[in-house]
Scaffold this motif. Structure first.
Motif, PDB file in Angstrom:
ATOM      1  N   PHE A  14      13.293  27.799  39.966  1.00  0.00           N
ATOM      2  CA  PHE A  14      13.188  26.681  40.895  1.00  0.00           C
ATOM      3  C   PHE A  14      13.323  27.136  42.343  1.00  0.00           C
ATOM      4  O   PHE A  14      13.058  26.374  43.270  1.00  0.00           O
ATOM      5  CB  PHE A  14      14.289  25.652  40.603  1.00  0.00           C
ATOM      6  N   ASN A  22      16.960  19.421  35.059  1.00  0.00           N
ATOM      7  CA  ASN A  22      16.619  18.247  35.859  1.00  0.00           C
ATOM      8  C   ASN A  22      17.777  17.739  36.704  1.00  0.00           C
ATOM      9  O   ASN A  22      17.570  16.911  37.603  1.00  0.00           O
ATOM     10  CB  ASN A  22      16.110  17.121  34.943  1.00  0.00           C
ATOM     11  N   TRP A  46      17.199  18.543  40.526  1.00  0.00           N
ATOM     12  CA  TRP A  46      16.406  17.617  41.341  1.00  0.00           C
ATOM     13  C   TRP A  46      17.011  16.218  41.332  1.00  0.00           C
ATOM     14  O   TRP A  46      16.844  15.477  42.290  1.00  0.00           O
ATOM     15  CB  TRP A  46      14.959  17.620  40.852  1.00  0.00           C
ATOM     16  N   TYR A 102       8.727  25.232  40.178  1.00  0.00           N
ATOM     17  CA  TYR A 102       9.285  25.282  38.820  1.00  0.00           C
ATOM     18  C   TYR A 102       8.203  25.098  37.759  1.00  0.00           C
ATOM     19  O   TYR A 102       8.102  25.864  36.812  1.00  0.00           O
ATOM     20  CB  TYR A 102      10.357  24.207  38.702  1.00  0.00           C
ATOM     21  N   TYR A 103       7.376  24.063  37.936  1.00  0.00           N
ATOM     22  CA  TYR A 103       6.426  23.784  36.854  1.00  0.00           C
ATOM     23  C   TYR A 103       5.038  24.355  37.100  1.00  0.00           C
ATOM     24  O   TYR A 103       4.246  24.489  36.164  1.00  0.00           O
ATOM     25  CB  TYR A 103       6.326  22.273  36.602  1.00  0.00           C
ATOM     26  N   TRP A 163      10.496  21.729  42.910  1.00  0.00           N
ATOM     27  CA  TRP A 163       9.975  21.177  41.650  1.00  0.00           C
ATOM     28  C   TRP A 163       8.581  21.715  41.370  1.00  0.00           C
ATOM     29  O   TRP A 163       8.251  22.084  40.241  1.00  0.00           O
ATOM     30  CB  TRP A 163       9.980  19.655  41.765  1.00  0.00           C
ATOM     31  N   ASN A 214      10.714  17.610  29.161  1.00  0.00           N
ATOM     32  CA  ASN A 214      11.880  17.305  29.987  1.00  0.00           C
ATOM     33  C   ASN A 214      12.915  16.528  29.197  1.00  0.00           C
ATOM     34  O   ASN A 214      12.592  15.719  28.333  1.00  0.00           O
ATOM     35  CB  ASN A 214      11.467  16.478  31.202  1.00  0.00           C
TER      36      ASN A 214
END
Length: 656
Positions: free
Chosen positions: A238, A618, A621, A230-231, A227, A588
């Motif tokens: 990812f 999403n 995760w 990813y961001y 995670w 998101n």
């Protein structure tokens, strides 16, 4: 003074670990109960001392004590408090102290909750656990002392690596270490069983909770790292098959196989030799990961690149523990003969196939990770093994695993029939194929990855639901639902974990197959389309953060004439560390993520801008959370927490 006390506590814990390694082991050999009893207070004292040492180092970071070399190198007065605390483990020396805190915590837990174990086995487990501690205490004290002082303390520090100044990375290492180091308990149980010469169903019951706890924490740690990547990194992915990512993924694969194999030992007293080997390899891969991260032999965006001397020390630890345990394993092969007999079509056979796929996939990742190092050392060639290799070599094993997972859960122990096992799964098979075909038709001839992911995800999730449904008997709907609600938590944990696996498979395939990407040079007030959305670059401004300056953009997301949201991606610069970072802005959603990144200003005007529309991101995760939740459910089952000793103990013979 507190720093010196923390250092002294670490040295004292080292001495206690040596005593715990020797005295209980000798006591178990001689049958001396007093010597064996030394293990429990020694393990608890070790944990308390290391805990005090860790608290002392944390206090130095919180108070910005720059007389401590480690604080000076990894902190700064302007840094937010959460990153001052996470700075304790955001470096080599501090992270090794966290490693030791976790190791001693598991030893103390075995002392606190191991009362149901036979005395000799408990003493040997704690002695083996202490031997691991001795090795790493020596490593810290002789090569990686976190309590070194500076003769002339500077006024301020050099700051923490900006990439690590993030909530995801603040919590990622502790969870990862709980998984990494937690596998040491499975290793200790395996070696203790080999020394004792006894591997039976009771041993399988005892080792499962420790393996399950480590696997659960490792799942959470890997998900947090994914995670974060990813961001935070701004690449829009990812998973990058980075050596450090692989270092945590390999023991996770082996631990997953170990969990399933231990079930066969417990239920059928089969696969004893294989299960012991998996317990050794799981911790061996954890030690290998420690070597990869800290030796500097392989480059990574989040590795601790250190001098080769430390790498050689860790390599020696790996050689001693892995080589020694495998030698003992070979010597004790005769005591691990399987007792259970089963047919080719049975749950045992399905679990063996599950184990083979997981183990081979782990070794594929291992080869891809270390091959560049081998090629450079042996052939003098510089090679790069990237995602194309891993995707092509690893994916087929995961596809095969997903196909057999529901079927294996439905097969009977010892002797099963394919017809009876597949009957409850047929509606889900039809649904999976139908939805996969629908996805293929809708996507207009693109890659088959998306439809295959849809079909496999539905198949795995449906198989878990069908398994729960079959366990509830054959009465009416209301009666079945009541029985499902009363099923043991381990059954629920298995179903939830398998559902999480199916959700993750679907999320990965859907995102990779159907994501849309746009990279361009955008001017202020430009408007462009990506998929069904339109984007505008409204403004770019300079903002001062607590310990950084940032170029922040305002980007609008539109659908037709409706403005859905405004996202603010950033390009940060940390002046103390002299390092930039990219902060993606993400909207998101359950069905998709909208992901935007602002880049550098261009000489001809405008800014580099990247936009991604990522379907079902999403769910990746979310599936990992479900897998970890399944582990929690299983771990809370009293049958796992209460050991097998009472169940397996023979009845007392009445006195005459």
């Amino acid at each position: 003074m507190l720093i010196e006390l923390g250092h002294f506590a670490l040295i004292l814990a080292f001495g206690i670990a040596i005593a715990q390694m020797i005295v209980p082991m000798v006591g178990a050999h001689k049958g001396n109960a007093a010597w064996m009893a030394v293990a429990e207070p020694a393990a608890i004292t070790q944990f308390l001392l290391v805990g005090f040492s860790f608290a002392a180092l944390t206090w130095a970071f919180v108070t910005s004590d720059f007389s401590v070399q480690l604080v000076y190198a990894n902190s700064h007065t302007d840094k937010p408090m959460i990153y001052k605390i996470s700075g304790v483990w955001g470096n080599h020396e501090g992270s090794m102290l966290l490693w030791m805190l976790t190791l001693t915590l598991f030893g103390a837990m075995a002392a606190w909750f191991g009362g149901n174990l036979p005395m000799r086995l408990r003493a040997r487990v704690l002695a083996v656990q202490a031997s691991i501690g001795v090795a790493f205490f020596a490593f810290i004290l002789f090569t990686s002392n976190p309590f070194l002082r500076l003769a002339e303390p500077p006024l301020n520090g050099r700051d923490l690596n900006p990439l690590l100044q993030d909530p995801g990375l603040a919590f990622h290492p502790p969870f990862l270490y709980l998984g990494y180091v937690g596998l040491s308990m499975a290793f200790s149980f395996a070696v203790a069983a080999l020394i004792e010469g006894r591997v039976d169903a009771a041993w399988g019951r005892w080792v499962r909770p420790w393996t399950l706890a480590a696997w659960m924490f490792l799942t959470i740690g890997i998900a947090l790292g994914s995670w974060w990547a990813y961001y935070e990194l701004g690449w829009g992915g990812f998973w990058f098959w980075d050596p450090v990512e692989n270092a945590s993924f390999m023991p996770w694969l082996i631990a997953t196989a170990l969990l399933h194999s231990a079930i066969v030992v417990e239920k059928r007293e089969a696969l004893k030799s294989w299960t012991i080997l998996l317990a050794i390899l799981a911790f061996g891969f954890s030690l290998l990961g420690t070597f990869i991260v800290r030796s500097g032999v392989l480059t990574s965006v989040h590795a601790f690149a250190n001098d080769p001397e430390r790498g050689v020390f860790i390599l020696m630890i790996l050689g001693v523990f892995l080589g020694g345990s495998l030698t003992l394993y070979a010597a004790r092969a005769g005591v691990m003969q399987a007792q259970g007999v089963f047919s080719t079509v049975s749950r045992e056979s399905a679990l063996i196939l599950n184990n083979v796929l997981l183990a081979v996939s782990a070794f594929v990742v291992f080869i891809g990770t270390v091959w560049p190092l081998v090629a450079e050392m042996v052939f003098g060639r510089t090679l790069s093994v990237g995602p194309p290799f891993f995707d092509a070599a690893f994916t087929p094993f995961m596809v095969a695993l997903a196909i057999i997972l529901p079927l294996g859960s439905m097969l009977a122990w010892k002797r099963g029939t394919l017809g009876r096992a597949t009957k409850p799964l047929m509606p889900w098979l039809v649904l999976a194929v139908a939805l996969g075909a629908l996805a293929f038709a809708i996507q207009s001839g693109r890659s088959a990855l998306g439809p295959i992911g849809v079909a496999l995800g539905v198949w795995v999730v449906g198989g878990a639901i069908a398994d729960l449904w079959m366990r509830a008997g054959r009465e009416g709907l209301v009666t079945r639902l009541r029985r499902i609600a009363r099923l043991p938590r381990a059954d629920w944990g298995k179903a939830v974990a398998h559902i999480g696996m199916g959700v993750t498979i679907f999320g990965i395939a859907a995102m990779l197959a159907w994501q849309k990407e746009d990279i361009r040079i955008a001017q202020i007030d430009d408007r462009w389309s990506v998929g069904q959305f339109e984007f505008t670059l409204d403004e770019v401004r300079q903002v001062n953060g607590p310990n950084y300056v940032t170029t922040m953009a305002d980007m609008g997301i539109w659908r037709g004439d409706t403005r859905l949201a405004t996202l603010s991606p950033e390009k940060r610069f940390y002046p103390v560390a002299n390092m930039p970072t990219t902060e993606a802005a993400i909207r998101n959603g359950i069905l998709r993520d909208i992901y935007v990144v602002i880049g550098d200003p261009q000489a001809q005007g405008g800014y580099a801008v990247r936009v991604y529309v990522k379907p079902f991101a999403n769910w990746i995760w979310g599936g990992a959370i479900l897998m970890a939740l399944g582990g929690i459910f299983s771990l809370s089952d009293r049958r796992l927490r209460v050991g097998a000793a009472a169940a397996k103990m023979p009845k007392a013979v009445p006195a005459e």
